[in-house]
Scaffold this motif. Sequence first.
Motif, short mmCIF file in Angstrom:
data_model
loop_
_atom_site.label_atom_id
_atom_site.label_comp_id
_atom_site.label_asym_id
_atom_site.label_seq_id
_atom_site.Cartn_x
_atom_site.Cartn_y
_atom_site.Cartn_z
N MET A 1 0.84 -1.19 0.00
CA MET A 1 0.00 0.00 0.00
C MET A 1 0.88 1.25 0.00
O MET A 1 1.78 1.38 0.83
CB MET A 1 -0.92 0.01 1.22
N LYS A 2 0.61 2.18 -0.93
CA LYS A 2 1.39 3.41 -0.99
C LYS A 2 1.02 4.32 0.18
O LYS A 2 -0.15 4.37 0.59
CB LYS A 2 1.12 4.15 -2.30
N PRO A 3 1.99 5.05 0.74
CA PRO A 3 1.68 5.95 1.84
C PRO A 3 0.88 7.15 1.35
O PRO A 3 0.89 7.49 0.17
CB PRO A 3 3.07 6.38 2.35
N ALA A 4 0.19 7.79 2.28
CA ALA A 4 -0.60 8.98 1.94
C ALA A 4 0.32 10.08 1.45
O ALA A 4 1.40 10.31 2.01
CB ALA A 4 -1.39 9.44 3.16
N ALA A 5 -0.10 10.78 0.39
CA ALA A 5 0.72 11.85 -0.18
C ALA A 5 0.06 13.21 -0.05
O ALA A 5 0.68 14.22 -0.37
CB ALA A 5 0.99 11.56 -1.66
N GLY A 6 -1.18 13.26 0.44
CA GLY A 6 -1.89 14.51 0.61
C GLY A 6 -2.34 14.69 2.04
O GLY A 6 -2.49 13.71 2.79
N ASP A 7 -2.58 15.93 2.44
CA ASP A 7 -2.97 16.19 3.83
C ASP A 7 -4.29 15.55 4.19
O ASP A 7 -4.46 15.01 5.29
CB ASP A 7 -2.99 17.70 4.09
N ALA A 8 -5.26 15.57 3.27
CA ALA A 8 -6.56 14.94 3.55
C ALA A 8 -6.41 13.44 3.73
O ALA A 8 -6.99 12.84 4.65
CB ALA A 8 -7.55 15.25 2.43
N ALA A 9 -5.61 12.80 2.87
CA ALA A 9 -5.39 11.36 2.99
C ALA A 9 -4.63 11.02 4.26
O ALA A 9 -4.88 9.98 4.88
CB ALA A 9 -4.64 10.85 1.76
N GLN A 10 -3.71 11.88 4.67
CA GLN A 10 -2.98 11.63 5.92
C GLN A 10 -3.91 11.66 7.12
O GLN A 10 -3.77 10.86 8.05
CB GLN A 10 -1.86 12.67 6.06
N SER A 11 -4.88 12.59 7.12
CA SER A 11 -5.86 12.63 8.21
C SER A 11 -6.70 11.36 8.23
O SER A 11 -6.94 10.78 9.30
CB SER A 11 -6.77 13.85 8.04
N ILE A 12 -7.13 10.90 7.06
CA ILE A 12 -7.91 9.68 6.98
C ILE A 12 -7.09 8.48 7.46
O ILE A 12 -7.59 7.61 8.19
CB ILE A 12 -8.41 9.46 5.54
N GLU A 13 -5.82 8.44 7.06
CA GLU A 13 -4.95 7.34 7.48
C GLU A 13 -4.78 7.32 9.00
O GLU A 13 -4.82 6.26 9.63
CB GLU A 13 -3.59 7.48 6.79
#
Length: 302
Positions: A1-13
């Motif tokens: 799984m690729k790591p989150a690259a955006g701030d919104a995706a990082q919050s979801i992660e």
Amino acid sequence: MKPAAGDAAQSIETVTWVLFGGGLLIFLGVMLLLAWSLRSRATSVRPRLWVWGGGVVFPALVLAALFAWVLPRMPAWKPVPPADALIVTVKAHMWWWEVRYRDTVTGADVVTANEIRIPVGKPVYFALTSADVIHSFWVPQLAGKMDMLPGRMQHLLVTAQQPGVWRGQCAEFCGAQHAQMALHVVGLQPQAFDAWLAAQARPAAAPATPRQLQGRDAFLAQRCNACHTVRGVSDEGRLGPDLTHFGSRLHLGAGILENTPEGRARWLAHIQQIKSGARMPSYDRLDAPTLEALGDWLGALQ
């Protein structure tokens, strides 16, 4: 799984891992209680205490704490774009993506398809809509899903934190080729993005070789321009993707094939076998030299 690259995706992660970890701790706690109950001597049980404590008070406290923690981390339902945000309009079709930018120099729209390029570190405000049925825009490494509804504009605010290429997908069943309706988002350094956008605003380059000239003539002879625009060649097509800078894209067919000479030849000759139901016929009736010339010219549209 690729790591989150955006701030919104990082919050979801982050929220996902907290939910997973919290659920695991509660599960382990229940298992310990079960083991304790099996090993302990029979004692009087106070059902009211367990029902109220374990069934009401404990879930209420956990859910209230989780809600208070998650609330500030949720993306805005109707985000307001910052003054310096790049606005990108994405319209979903069956089964491809139309992408529009605004050229900051001329003020004209820059139209591409199935691939979105964005500057790293700059907020990007996606305006999302649909031309036909309900679709859903989802690039997991950048943000969560957002439905795209006919006649309505939805919005999504993202900021890519690092360069890269991230695959997206329509996440709402939209017909026979829903599974093959992908797109790619390419994160570029701001200077590289500005250069790319300036190049996209220019009309198509003239054919550089006799073979490319043959390919352009085949494009016009087969009336491909009835559906596709190539600025500088024909501007009348509106039904299919804009092909003005088709050769600069990484993929074709909405993410199905890589944009290589082999991929273009296969796509042109066997569209209906590859993507049955697409609103474009297969051109296997054309001879091999003509197909190769057409693919060569399309590949040269950088």
